[in-house]
Each structure stands twice: as C-alpha cells, then as structure tokens.
Scaffold this active site. Structure first.
Site, short mmCIF file in Angstrom:
data_model
loop_
_atom_site.label_atom_id
_atom_site.label_comp_id
_atom_site.label_asym_id
_atom_site.label_seq_id
_atom_site.Cartn_x
_atom_site.Cartn_y
_atom_site.Cartn_z
N HIS A 414 40.50 39.36 38.08
CA HIS A 414 39.96 38.68 36.89
C HIS A 414 40.68 39.20 35.65
CE1 HIS A 414 37.62 41.96 35.03
NE2 HIS A 414 37.19 42.29 36.23
N CYS A 415 40.58 38.44 34.59
CA CYS A 415 41.08 38.87 33.28
C CYS A 415 39.93 38.72 32.30
CB CYS A 415 42.31 38.07 32.87
SG CYS A 415 42.17 36.28 33.03
N SER A 416 40.03 37.83 31.34
CA SER A 416 38.91 37.57 30.44
C SER A 416 38.04 36.45 30.99
CB SER A 416 39.42 37.23 29.03
OG SER A 416 40.05 38.35 28.45
N THR A 422 44.63 35.46 35.54
CA THR A 422 44.10 35.43 36.91
C THR A 422 44.82 34.38 37.75
OG1 THR A 422 41.93 36.16 36.12
CG2 THR A 422 42.01 35.09 38.27
#
Length: 675
Positions: A414-416, A422
């Site tokens: 995941h990222c934000s 992602t």
C-alpha cells in the site's frame, strides 16, 4: 465550429529537429493537422526531378499537448510569430506564421479545443469510428475478472486454495474505487470485511491481486490505515491480514497472533532509520519459523518448497517520514505491535508531486529539440532524478517478487490511497513473477486488472481536459497588438518563486484551519483528493465503537466519498494541475527497462510501450478516460467508445518481439528447483 477562429492557415513553416518544411495547417475539433509535400528527389543521371512524392501529414491530438506557447514578435523585427508545442509523448514542434493575427487566432483555437471542453464526453473517443481491420476487434471482451481469478486458481465454486470471491462491492457501494469482485480469504466473512473496510482509507481494504501457482503465496493490496495520532487499531483488519498470510496453509487453522514471532519493524522503531529506504534486516526468530515450516510441509500435498522460510511482509511504498507525518491527519501506517505475524518495509518512493516535477525537468532539458538537432544535456537529465525514481520502483518490485517466489511469503502493498505507487509495485512484481503477463495478451490483462479495475485515477493523473495554466504568451508587450485576457493568463501562469511561496502558504493555511478541506495539496505525502477525515476518529477509534455501526452506515459513508471524488455533471470539469502525475508513464518506462535487460522474455516490443503511452493521452479510445470501474460502468463506456486494445490487437504483428522465447516457463524452473 464556435471554438475555431481559423480552420486553415497556408504558408506555415514547421520546425522540427532543426529542420524546416512549409505547408498548410488545419484545425479540426479533435486534431491539429499539418500537411506538406516533400520536394521531389533529383535524378542522378540528368539532374531532373523524379516523380513527385505524396503529401505527408502530421496529426496532433489536442489532449496530448503538454504546453503551448505563443511567441509574438514586433513587426519591425521581421521575424515570424510562432507557436511552440510540447507534447506528452516527447514530440516537440514549432509552427511559424507570416501573420501575427493568424498566429494568435490559431493559438486561441487550440486553447479553446483543448481547455474548454468541460466534459470527458466531448473528447475524441466518443466521435472516433474505426476502420477495418480494427472494426472487427472487440478489446473490451479481453479482460474478465472471473476468468483471470480462475486462471489464478480461484473461483466461486472452489475454495481449496483458501480464497473466495466476495460480492460485497458488486454495486460499488462498499468501496466506489474498488472493482466489483473482490478475492478475499475463505475464513473471512463479508460482515468482517464491512468493519475492516472502515479502518482503511476509502474502504480500500486488503484484497488479493495475485496468487503464486507454485507456493500459493499471495500479493495483496490496500490503502493506508486510519491510525492517526491516537494509534487507532482495528481487530477486524488484523484478523483479515492474519487470514491472508495464513492462506498458503489453508488446511491448518489460522495461528494465534500472539504465538507468531513479533516484528521488529514498526513505525516507532523505524522513525530513527533512513527516511528513504528501510528494508527489514532483523527477520523473525528463525528457529520458530523453521519448526513451523517443517511441520506444515510434512503434512501438505502438492509442491514442497524447501529452503524457504516464510517472512510475510507489509510494504509501505512511501518514505518513512511521510508515512508518519500522515498520522497528524488521521492516517498513517500500521503499528507493527498489532501485526506481529509480519514485518514491514518502507520503500521511500516519492509522491505524485515529486514525480511530476521530475518529468518537467526532463521536458525542460529537451525543450529545444524542435529547433535544434543537438542531443540534450546529460547532466541536466541526471539532475532531473527521473531514472533514480524508476530504479527505486524497480527495486521495490524486485523485493516483492523475491519475497513471494524465493522466501515463500505473502506481501501486502500500500501507499497512501493505494492507486498510484501500489499499482506500480503490484504490476511490476507480477510482471517478474508470471510469464503470462509478459505476453501481449497477459500484459493487457495486467493493465486492466491492476490499473483500471483497482482504480488508478487516469483522468486526474493524465489531465485529459488540459488547463489554461499550460498555455502562455511571450513578448505580449513588444508585439504590435495586445489581448488583455491572454496577457492576464500569461502572467498568471508564470513561475516566480514569490508566487509559489504565497500559494504554498495559502494551501497550508487552508489545510490546517479548514476541517472540511478536501484537498491534499498541502500534505507532505498525498495522492490527490482526500475524504473528510474529521469523521474517521469517531468511526474507527476503537473496535467497540465499530461494532455499533451498521452496514448501511458504511455504504452511506462510501457513497458520500464517491460524490466527493466524482465530478458533478452540472459543473464543467477541469484539470487540477497539482493532481496530474506521470504514474502510468513511469510504469511503462520501468517495463521498458525490464524489456531492455531481458530482451527474450517479453512477447511485445518497445514500439508497443511507446504507442501505449501515446494512446494514453490521445483520447482516441475510451479505455483510460475515467478514474475507476464504477465510473466506466455508469458512463456505459463500452457501448459508446472503442477499446485501446482494438488498435494493438488488429496490428499485432507490429508489436511482437522477434527475439521472444515463448517456450521458457519460469514456474516450471521454480518447481523443478524446489523438488
């Protein structure tokens, strides 16, 4: 025709790569077309001209224009006025006009056809009519979510691999930016998913995107958790992740989290490390893992993976500092004290704003390529940091691929919000793991699955409706005439340091004082639009409070979020420049790097990647025009436009790699090496 001040201009000079040709410029509702007839070649025997050549045409679609600059000259200078175009596919051209008024009319017409459409439905894709053989192909039918999940070994009737297909999001009410069908662990009910989704940004909870055919290990993806400064947690989210990381041993009951080795990588402990890359070096207790793996492999059927110890990994694509800073607005990263069955790695991949600035530096280095054939400054290209960012993304994808294939482990990415970095990491790691995705058909399926279905915001990131900030006028005051409106536009699009400082100050103040601010432009690590997080602590602070919410409340909150992120139909749509970023462009560049390093392992060639980048911005096809699967379904895009894959499938011979070795099976090698 109300937007066209002038439809045809004769005696226009095209300057490209330092060469000049004279011809006629045509302006249509969707294209800029320059026509010229090359001079005939001379016969070497008698010096007379040979047969005249056919006219040549240069077609430029309006959405592919990155910047347009009108350079006016004073009549006394005897220099022609010009329009310089920088296109997103790195095409740079300059048109010179003998008449300043015609130059201004062409500039205004291009600006109107590019910036003032107001709706995606007015783009070229909705008017395009293909010719044979493209007309006989239907690229919309190539990707089917059920078919791809079945290829991975998951179906609605078979749950032997520990996964099932959930229909909780078939109406896109649970998570508007997620696909309609979600692959989740068999041990997790939809009710648990409902509560777990409230702990993830935009309800983008961890779901399956890839299952390794040999060791049954998975790649899952999600958005960041709503940890906040209070350290919120969700028992349902922890239960979901534990079930995901236990699916490779589905015949065994999920182990107790307290009995698993505790991770030594947590947001608190990692904050003192490097802010750019924190790959876990202290792995869980090897003796405990070895005992668990030995006992399990001795009782399981199927291929046995010897020499691999399971080190399940949570990959946070962001820099450590950025992830921790997001806690101030109710977001953040997993507290690994609550996820003791895994370790975590921060990859240090920068956000969309850094990537956009990096590409702009590349373009600035190439900006004179329309008037000179000289090569660009290599030092300036190096300073742009573009290749450094590509290398960072490839390093992250390599880590994920090795973790799944060699370490026999599960990975959550995941990222934000889970739709930019992602998607890059997920797709590239699968490209390394699965030879199917390195075929032409498989690559198309990969793009459809991990980019289109999982909600990469192609419309926002690509800026198809353009912006007036990308249009400017030079030497307005020195020319013979002036247009106050255009002068204001030119001045407003300047890039003075004071202007940027003032703008950033206002954005920061708005983000701090306004609770209902839906912009992420002022946050240290952001990927665009933001849902109202002032509601999150009340809905996800504790599990006890979560249990008082109903499924209907979650659906209502999700639908409200979808309204915030969807452009209103009664308001003209515009491009938010600070939400544009070359995310998919970077993925194609990273794929090219892999193709260059392994030229025999890809069925498609470099031309395929270059043309795909072109058609991302050409807006000739409807594939990339919307932000997620729900928007495509609601707009009925499959009936109104053609698929971009029609173009490639009808010309397949042009995009095949002649050096491709199709008989090599990576999975066969892995299987043989483990027996």
């Amino acid at each position: 025709m109300e937007r066209t001040r002038i439809a045809r201009v004769d005696d226009v000079k095209l300057v490209r790569r330092g060469e000049q040709v004279e011809g006629t410029l045509h302006l249509t509702p969707h294209h800029l077309i320059f026509c010229h007839t090359p001079p005939p070649a001379l016969d070497e025997s008698n010096g007379h001209p040979t047969h005249p050549l056919k006219p040549k045409e240069l077609w430029i679609t309006y959405p592919i224009i990155q910047t347009c600059t009108l350079k006016l000259t004073h009549p006394a200078s005897r220099q022609p006025s010009s329009i310089r175009l920088r296109c997103r596919d790195f095409t740079f051209v300059c048109f010179c006009f003998p008449d300043e008024k015609k130059a201004r009319d062409v500039y205004d017409s291009i600006k109107a056809w590019t910036c003032k459409l107001g709706r995606v439905e007015k783009l070229y894709a909705f008017a395009y009519q293909p010719q044979a053989p493209e007309k006989e192909v239907n690229g919309w039918e190539l990707y089917d979510a059920r078919k791809e999940l079945k290829r991975l070994g998951i179906s609605e009737k078979d749950s032997d691999k520990g996964w099932r297909i959930s229909r909780i999001n078939t109406d896109y009410g649970f998570s508007p930016t997620y696909p309609g069908l979600l692959a989740v662990p068999t041990a997790i009910s939809d009710n648990t998913l409902n509560y777990a989704g409230r702990y993830r940004s935009r309800a983008r909870l961890p779901v399956l995107t890839y299952l390794h055919p040999v060791n049954n290990c998975s790649i899952t993806r999600s958005s960041q958790p709503l940890v906040g400064v209070r350290g919120n947690r969700s028992i349902q989210d922890e239960k979901l992740l534990l079930a995901i990381f236990s699916t490779s041993h589905s015949s065994q009951p999920p182990p107790d989290p307290s009995s698993r080795p505790r991770s030594r990588q947590s947001p608190q402990s990692s904050s003192s490390g490097s802010p750019t890359r924190d790959i876990p070096s202290n792995l869980p207790d090897p003796e405990t893992l070895e005992d668990q793996m030995t006992s399990r492999t001795s009782t399981e059927d199927g291929p046995k993976i010897y020499g691999a110890q399971q080190h399940n990994l949570i990959v946070d694509a962001r820099p450590t500092v950025n992830a921790l800073a997001m806690q101030a607005v109710g977001l953040g990263s997993e507290n690994m004290d609550n996820y003791r069955f895994a370790t975590k790695a921060y990859l240090g991949i920068d956000n969309i704003h850094v990537m956009r600035d990096s590409l702009n530096k590349v373009i600035d280095t190439l900006k004179e390529s329309d008037v000179t054939p000289m090569a660009p400054n290599r030092e300036a290209l190096h300073r742009s940091g573009w290749l450094k960012h590509i290398a960072g993304i490839l390093d992250g994808a390599g880590l994920i691929a090795r973790q799944v294939a060699l370490q026999h482990s599960h990975v959550l990415i995941h990222c934000s919000d889970g739709w930019d970095r992602t998607s890059q990491l997920s797709a590239l790691s699968q490209l390394c793991l699965d030879p199917y995705y390195r075929t032409l058909e498989g690559f198309i399926v990969l793009v459809e699955k991990d980019w289109l279905s999982f909600g990469h915001m192609f419309n926002h990131r690509s800026g198809f409706l353009s912006s007036e900030k990308w249009f400017s006028i030079e030497n307005e005051r020195t020319s013979g005439t002036s247009d106050p409106h255009n002068q204001r536009t030119s001045l407003g699009s300047g890039s003075s340091g004071a202007g940027h400082a003032l703008e950033n100050a206002f954005l920061s103040a708005k983000g701090f004082f306004n609770k209902d601010n839906n912009s992420r432009e002022s946050f240290v690590d952001s990927d665009g639009e933001l849902q109202p997080y002032d509601q999150s602590p009340s809905s996800s602070t504790t599990t006890k409070k979560n249990n008082h919410h109903t499924a209907s409340n979650a659906a209502t909150a999700a639908s409200k979020t979808s309204k915030d992120t969807t452009t209103s139909s009664d308001k003209p749509a515009t491009t938010k420049v600070k939400e544009t970023s070359p995310v998919f462009h970077q993925f194609l560049d990273a794929t090219y790097q892999l193709l260059h390093q392994h030229p025999t392992r890809f069925e498609f060639n470099e031309r395929f990647l270059r043309r795909l980048l072109y058609h991302l911005y050409s807006c000739q096809y409807g594939t990339f025009l919307y932000n997620n699967e729900r928007e495509r379904v609601e707009s009925n895009i499959k009936q109104k436009t053609r698929s971009v894959w029609d173009y490639f499938l009808s010309r397949k011979d042009q995009f095949l790699n002649l050096r491709y070795e199709g008989g090599v099976d990576d999975h066969g090698k892995v299987s043989a090496a483990t027996e």
